[in-house]
Design a protein around this motif. Structure first.
Motif, short mmCIF file in Angstrom:
data_model
loop_
_atom_site.label_atom_id
_atom_site.label_comp_id
_atom_site.label_asym_id
_atom_site.label_seq_id
_atom_site.Cartn_x
_atom_site.Cartn_y
_atom_site.Cartn_z
N GLY A 41 0.83 -1.21 0.00
CA GLY A 41 0.00 0.00 0.00
C GLY A 41 0.85 1.25 0.00
N LYS A 55 -17.74 10.74 8.76
CA LYS A 55 -18.84 10.58 9.73
C LYS A 55 -18.24 10.54 11.14
N ALA A 88 3.33 0.52 -5.74
CA ALA A 88 3.65 -0.42 -6.83
C ALA A 88 3.67 0.39 -8.11
N THR A 115 -6.74 -1.26 -5.90
CA THR A 115 -6.14 0.08 -5.85
C THR A 115 -7.18 1.20 -5.65
N GLY A 116 -8.45 0.83 -5.66
CA GLY A 116 -9.49 1.80 -5.27
C GLY A 116 -9.65 2.95 -6.23
N SER A 117 -9.86 4.12 -5.66
CA SER A 117 -10.18 5.31 -6.45
C SER A 117 -9.29 6.48 -6.08
N ILE A 162 -20.19 12.52 -0.40
CA ILE A 162 -19.10 13.08 0.42
C ILE A 162 -19.40 14.54 0.76
C1 LIG Z 1 -14.78 9.93 3.12
C2 LIG Z 1 -15.43 8.71 2.56
C3 LIG Z 1 -16.61 8.25 3.08
C4 LIG Z 1 -17.24 7.13 2.56
N1 LIG Z 1 -18.41 6.73 3.10
C5 LIG Z 1 -19.05 5.66 2.61
C6 LIG Z 1 -20.29 5.23 3.14
O1 LIG Z 1 -20.84 5.84 4.05
N2 LIG Z 1 -20.88 4.13 2.62
C7 LIG Z 1 -20.31 3.44 1.61
O2 LIG Z 1 -20.88 2.45 1.18
N3 LIG Z 1 -19.13 3.82 1.06
C8 LIG Z 1 -18.48 4.91 1.54
N4 LIG Z 1 -17.30 5.32 1.00
C9 LIG Z 1 -16.71 4.55 -0.12
C10 LIG Z 1 -15.83 3.42 0.38
O3 LIG Z 1 -14.99 3.87 1.39
C11 LIG Z 1 -15.03 2.85 -0.78
O4 LIG Z 1 -15.92 2.26 -1.66
C12 LIG Z 1 -13.98 1.88 -0.32
O5 LIG Z 1 -13.01 2.53 0.43
C13 LIG Z 1 -13.32 1.18 -1.49
O6 LIG Z 1 -12.35 0.33 -1.00
P1 LIG Z 1 -11.23 -0.29 -1.90
O7 LIG Z 1 -10.69 -1.40 -1.06
O8 LIG Z 1 -11.74 -0.61 -3.23
O9 LIG Z 1 -10.12 0.84 -2.14
P2 LIG Z 1 -9.68 2.18 -1.44
O10 LIG Z 1 -10.35 2.36 -0.14
O11 LIG Z 1 -9.81 3.27 -2.42
O12 LIG Z 1 -8.14 1.93 -1.20
C14 LIG Z 1 -7.22 1.71 -2.25
C15 LIG Z 1 -5.83 1.78 -1.67
O13 LIG Z 1 -4.89 1.39 -2.66
C16 LIG Z 1 -3.77 2.24 -2.61
N5 LIG Z 1 -3.11 2.22 -3.91
C17 LIG Z 1 -3.58 2.67 -5.10
N6 LIG Z 1 -2.68 2.48 -6.07
C18 LIG Z 1 -1.61 1.91 -5.49
C19 LIG Z 1 -0.33 1.48 -5.98
N7 LIG Z 1 -0.01 1.58 -7.26
N8 LIG Z 1 0.53 0.95 -5.11
C20 LIG Z 1 0.22 0.81 -3.80
N9 LIG Z 1 -0.97 1.20 -3.29
C21 LIG Z 1 -1.86 1.73 -4.11
C22 LIG Z 1 -4.39 3.57 -2.28
O14 LIG Z 1 -3.44 4.46 -1.76
C23 LIG Z 1 -5.43 3.18 -1.24
O15 LIG Z 1 -4.88 3.13 0.03
C24 LIG Z 1 -16.64 6.45 1.49
C25 LIG Z 1 -15.45 6.90 0.94
C26 LIG Z 1 -14.83 8.04 1.46
C27 LIG Z 1 -13.54 8.55 0.87
#
Ligand SMILES: Cc1cc2nc3c(=O)[nH]c(=O)nc-3n(C[C@H](O)[C@H](O)[C@H](O)COP(=O)(O)OP(=O)(O)OC[C@H]3O[C@@H](n4cnc5c(N)ncnc54)[C@H](O)[C@@H]3O)c2cc1C
Length: 413
Positions: A41, A55, A88, A115-117, A162
């Motif tokens: 990460g 929240k 990465a 890697t999420g968003s 958000i």
């Molecule tokens: C403030 C906030 C509030 C939210 N509230 C809600 C809610 O109330 N209800 C709900 O359903 N959803 C909510 N969401 C959405 C939810 O949090 C996301 O859908 C969820 O975090 C997605 O998880 P993920 O595991 O796909 O990736 P992410 O949480 O986006 O994490 C991806 C990780 O990968 C890392 N990464 C990316 N590229 C690389 C790379 N090349 N090398 C190493 N690391 C890398 C990033 O730095 C990050 O740490 C909220 C989001 C935010 C930001």
């Protein structure tokens, strides 16, 4: 290069130390996988959940540590190599390697991308001034806790989830809040006019000054700091701080450079496998074939990370996985708590049916197409999300009158 050799146990690498990534690693161990698991990460923190950032943690009611999926010791105990603070930088699918910042190469047998968003930035003059904030990472929330304070003049740009949650937190802390939304109502695209109006009314009732149907022309600074925001309609709103919440885009850079199929996210099949048979993707970044919905869908919500990570892990282990969850998300704003189950696209439904009175603040809204329920949203009504999910999953035609009648148990529908 570090990694497996032919006589070793296999190495599974997960890029993205996120909720989906952590849950995938956990599932690998729960399923008895004894090979090497490396979770990479770029953030310095171990994996954490993001909902509290806008929240409980932002409001000051939750501890910071409550957001973490596990503490660091847990990863050691599980023999999961948690590599934080390192990005990465490249994948070589032919060589089966991931190159990390600094040049280290990790060999993998299977690779998972979580890697999420990344946040969309605002393309207007002044968007880089001090005092302009975004909210995606825990450190952003750390900062905002010191910004959304009594008497501060806060302009929130963007009336999505958000933006609205930040507005609610700011008002709760006693800040003056102006919310700017280019559409005629916040959340209109997601919820449609009827329900979006209820969210607008909620915020207006809590003293948010809603500026709807106008964009932002410029963020104006004084001495390098934000001082006001000029809207497209020419009006100027004084600001001590600006919070921008104008959406996110999937973090597909790595996948794209590696030549994987990418189309609004990393394209995966119902087993969460990418166009490369040894690479998988889950969470926000995955645009997954959902057999239940009969199409590919990218879901930017917590539950999808929570369920998708484990599903991908099982798929990596060779289990027969069909990831066909009914999408689910939730929000909390002031005294409103809601859950949304299903998937109704703008223009994809022909009717909204209400069970209960919107004005009372306790109701369920259903989105229907051709008599079938596509999605339901329960507002301050609890223990119904599973029933709503069952109705959506069944695909059966329902009688709108019974749907609207609180005396008819949802389970009977
Ligand atoms: C403030 C906030 C509030 C939210 N509230 C809600 C809610 O109330 N209800 C709900 O359903 N959803 C909510 N969401 C959405 C939810 O949090 C996301 O859908 C969820 O975090 C997605 O998880 P993920 O595991 O796909 O990736 P992410 O949480 O986006 O994490 C991806 C990780 O990968 C890392 N990464 C990316 N590229 C690389 C790379 N090349 N090398 C190493 N690391 C890398 C990033 O730095 C990050 O740490 C909220 C989001 C935010 C930001």
């Amino acid at each position: 290069m570090t990694g497996s050799t032919a006589q070793d146990d296999p190495t599974f690498v997960i890029v993205g130390a996120s909720l989906a990534g952590a849950k995938a690693a956990e599932t690998l161990r729960d399923e008895g996988f004894t090979g090497r698991v490396v979770l990479v990460g770029e953030e310095p923190e171990p994996p954490y959940e993001r909902p509290p950032l806008s929240k409980g943690y932002l409001l000051g009611s939750d501890e910071r540590t409550a957001a973490f999926v596990h503490d660091r010791a847990w990863y050691d105990k599980q023999n999961i190599e948690l590599r934080t603070g390192v990005r990465a930088e490249a994948i070589d699918p032919g060589e089966h390697t991931v190159t990390l910042a600094g040049g280290e190469r990790l060999a993998y047998d299977k690779l998972l991308l979580t890697t999420g968003s990344v946040v969309r930035t605002l393309p207007v003059p002044g968007a880089d001034l001090a005092g302009v904030h975004y909210l995606r990472r825990i450190e952003h929330s750390d900062t905002l806790r010191g910004v959304l304070v009594e008497g501060a003049r806060v302009v929130v740009i963007g009336g999505g989830w958000i933006g609205l949650e930040v507005a609610a937190a700011a008002r709760t802390h006693g800040a003056t809040v102006t919310l700017v939304e280019i559409d005629t109502l916040p959340l209109r695209r997601v919820l449609g006019d009827e329900v979006a109006q209820a969210f607008a009314d909620l915020h207006a009732a809590h003293g948010v000054d809603l500026r709807l149907g106008t964009g932002v022309r410029e963020i104006v600074g004084e001495g390098g700091r934000v001082a006001s925001v000029t809207l497209d309609d020419g009006s100027s709103v004084p600001a001590d701080a600006v919070v921008v919440g104008v959406g996110i885009t999937p973090a597909v850079e790595l996948a794209q450079a590696a030549g994987l199929d990418v189309d609004d996210g990393v394209v995966v099949d119902a087993a969460l496998r990418t166009s490369d048979p040894d690479i998988y993707a889950a969470g926000d970044v995955a645009n997954a074939d959902n057999p239940l919905l009969g199409k590919h869908i990218r879901v930017e919500h917590w539950q999808n990370a929570l369920d998708g990570g484990p599903a991908a892990a099982r798929s990596m282990l060779g289990h027969d996985v069909v990831y066909d969850r009914v999408p689910y998300f939730f929000t909390d704003q002031y005294d409103l708590g809601m859950e949304y189950t299903g998937h109704a696209e703008p223009g994809g439904y022909d009717r909204v049916v209400f069970r209960g009175d919107v004005a009372s603040g306790e109701y369920i809204a259903f989105w229907l197409a051709d008599g079938r329920v596509l999605a339901g949203m329960n507002v301050n009504v609890w223990d119904v999300a599973e029933d709503i999910g069952r109705i959506v999953r069944s695909g059966a035609r329902v009688d709108p009158a019974r749907l609207a009648d609180p005396a008819v148990p949802l389970a009977d529908l």
